[in-house]
Design a protein around this motif. Structure first.
Motif, mmCIF file in Angstrom:
data_model
loop_
_atom_site.group_PDB
_atom_site.id
_atom_site.type_symbol
_atom_site.label_atom_id
_atom_site.label_comp_id
_atom_site.label_asym_id
_atom_site.label_seq_id
_atom_site.Cartn_x
_atom_site.Cartn_y
_atom_site.Cartn_z
ATOM 1 N N ASP A 198 -5.037 -18.351 -10.347
ATOM 2 C CA ASP A 198 -4.967 -17.529 -9.148
ATOM 3 C C ASP A 198 -3.727 -17.913 -8.338
ATOM 4 N N THR A 199 -2.798 -16.981 -8.231
ATOM 5 C CA THR A 199 -1.556 -17.242 -7.499
ATOM 6 C C THR A 199 -1.483 -16.447 -6.207
ATOM 7 N N GLY A 200 -2.502 -15.652 -5.918
ATOM 8 C CA GLY A 200 -2.483 -14.825 -4.723
ATOM 9 C C GLY A 200 -1.795 -13.493 -4.941
ATOM 10 N N VAL A 201 -1.210 -13.280 -6.088
ATOM 11 C CA VAL A 201 -0.553 -12.025 -6.413
ATOM 12 C C VAL A 201 -1.606 -11.062 -6.962
ATOM 13 N N PRO A 202 -1.658 -9.821 -6.469
ATOM 14 C CA PRO A 202 -2.663 -8.880 -6.976
ATOM 15 C C PRO A 202 -2.474 -8.612 -8.470
ATOM 16 N N VAL A 203 -3.594 -8.478 -9.159
ATOM 17 C CA VAL A 203 -3.553 -8.205 -10.590
ATOM 18 C C VAL A 203 -3.184 -6.747 -10.836
ATOM 19 N N PHE A 204 -3.685 -5.862 -9.997
ATOM 20 C CA PHE A 204 -3.335 -4.450 -10.087
ATOM 21 C C PHE A 204 -3.310 -3.875 -8.680
ATOM 22 N N ARG A 205 -2.708 -2.718 -8.556
ATOM 23 C CA ARG A 205 -2.676 -2.058 -7.256
ATOM 24 C C ARG A 205 -2.782 -0.559 -7.471
ATOM 25 N N VAL A 206 -3.258 0.127 -6.466
ATOM 26 C CA VAL A 206 -3.424 1.577 -6.504
ATOM 27 C C VAL A 206 -2.101 2.200 -6.077
ATOM 28 N N LEU A 207 -1.519 2.997 -6.962
ATOM 29 C CA LEU A 207 -0.226 3.610 -6.668
ATOM 30 C C LEU A 207 -0.373 4.944 -5.951
ATOM 31 N N ARG A 208 -1.396 5.699 -6.317
ATOM 32 C CA ARG A 208 -1.610 7.001 -5.685
ATOM 33 C C ARG A 208 -3.087 7.170 -5.378
ATOM 34 N N GLY A 209 -3.344 7.935 -4.394
ATOM 35 C CA GLY A 209 -4.716 8.271 -4.054
ATOM 36 C C GLY A 209 -5.372 7.204 -3.196
ATOM 37 N N ASP A 210 -6.616 7.473 -2.884
ATOM 38 C CA ASP A 210 -7.402 6.565 -2.048
ATOM 39 C C ASP A 210 -8.762 6.414 -2.727
ATOM 40 N N PRO A 211 -8.908 5.435 -3.640
ATOM 41 C CA PRO A 211 -10.177 5.322 -4.364
ATOM 42 C C PRO A 211 -11.306 4.895 -3.436
ATOM 43 N N GLU A 212 -12.492 5.375 -3.775
ATOM 44 C CA GLU A 212 -13.674 4.974 -3.013
ATOM 45 C C GLU A 212 -14.010 3.531 -3.373
ATOM 46 N N ASP A 213 -14.764 2.903 -2.501
ATOM 47 C CA ASP A 213 -15.139 1.509 -2.739
ATOM 48 C C ASP A 213 -15.922 1.350 -4.041
ATOM 49 N N ALA A 214 -16.797 2.313 -4.351
ATOM 50 C CA ALA A 214 -17.611 2.226 -5.565
ATOM 51 C C ALA A 214 -16.739 2.339 -6.825
ATOM 52 N N ALA A 215 -15.756 3.219 -6.807
ATOM 53 C CA ALA A 215 -14.873 3.377 -7.963
ATOM 54 C C ALA A 215 -14.024 2.132 -8.166
#
Length: 64
Positions: A7-24
């Motif tokens: 764990d380096t504090g760097v995000p593993v992935f990020r959302v590039l477009r859209g606004d995903p719901e918390d459940a998704a």
């Protein structure tokens, strides 16, 4: 859950477009977590020297 050694504090992935719901987003994280925790299949066992699938040299080693 304690942070891993990697764990380096760097995000593993990020959302590039859209606004995903918390459940998704939670489902996506659960799938990635399950894949990361999956145990790799066991390695193929090494055949024994006495296996019938090896060369039959040991059978004929005492023949003249």
């Amino acid at each position: 859950m304690p942070p891993s050694e990697k764990d380096t504090g760097v995000p593993v992935f990020r959302v590039l477009r859209g606004d995903p719901e918390d459940a998704a987003l939670a489902a996506l994280v659960a799938v990635f977590g399950a894949l990361a925790a999956a145990v790799p299949p066991p390695a193929a066992p090494v055949p024994s020297a006495w296996s019938p699938q090896t060369r039959p040299a040991w059978r004929t080693s005492t023949l003249p």
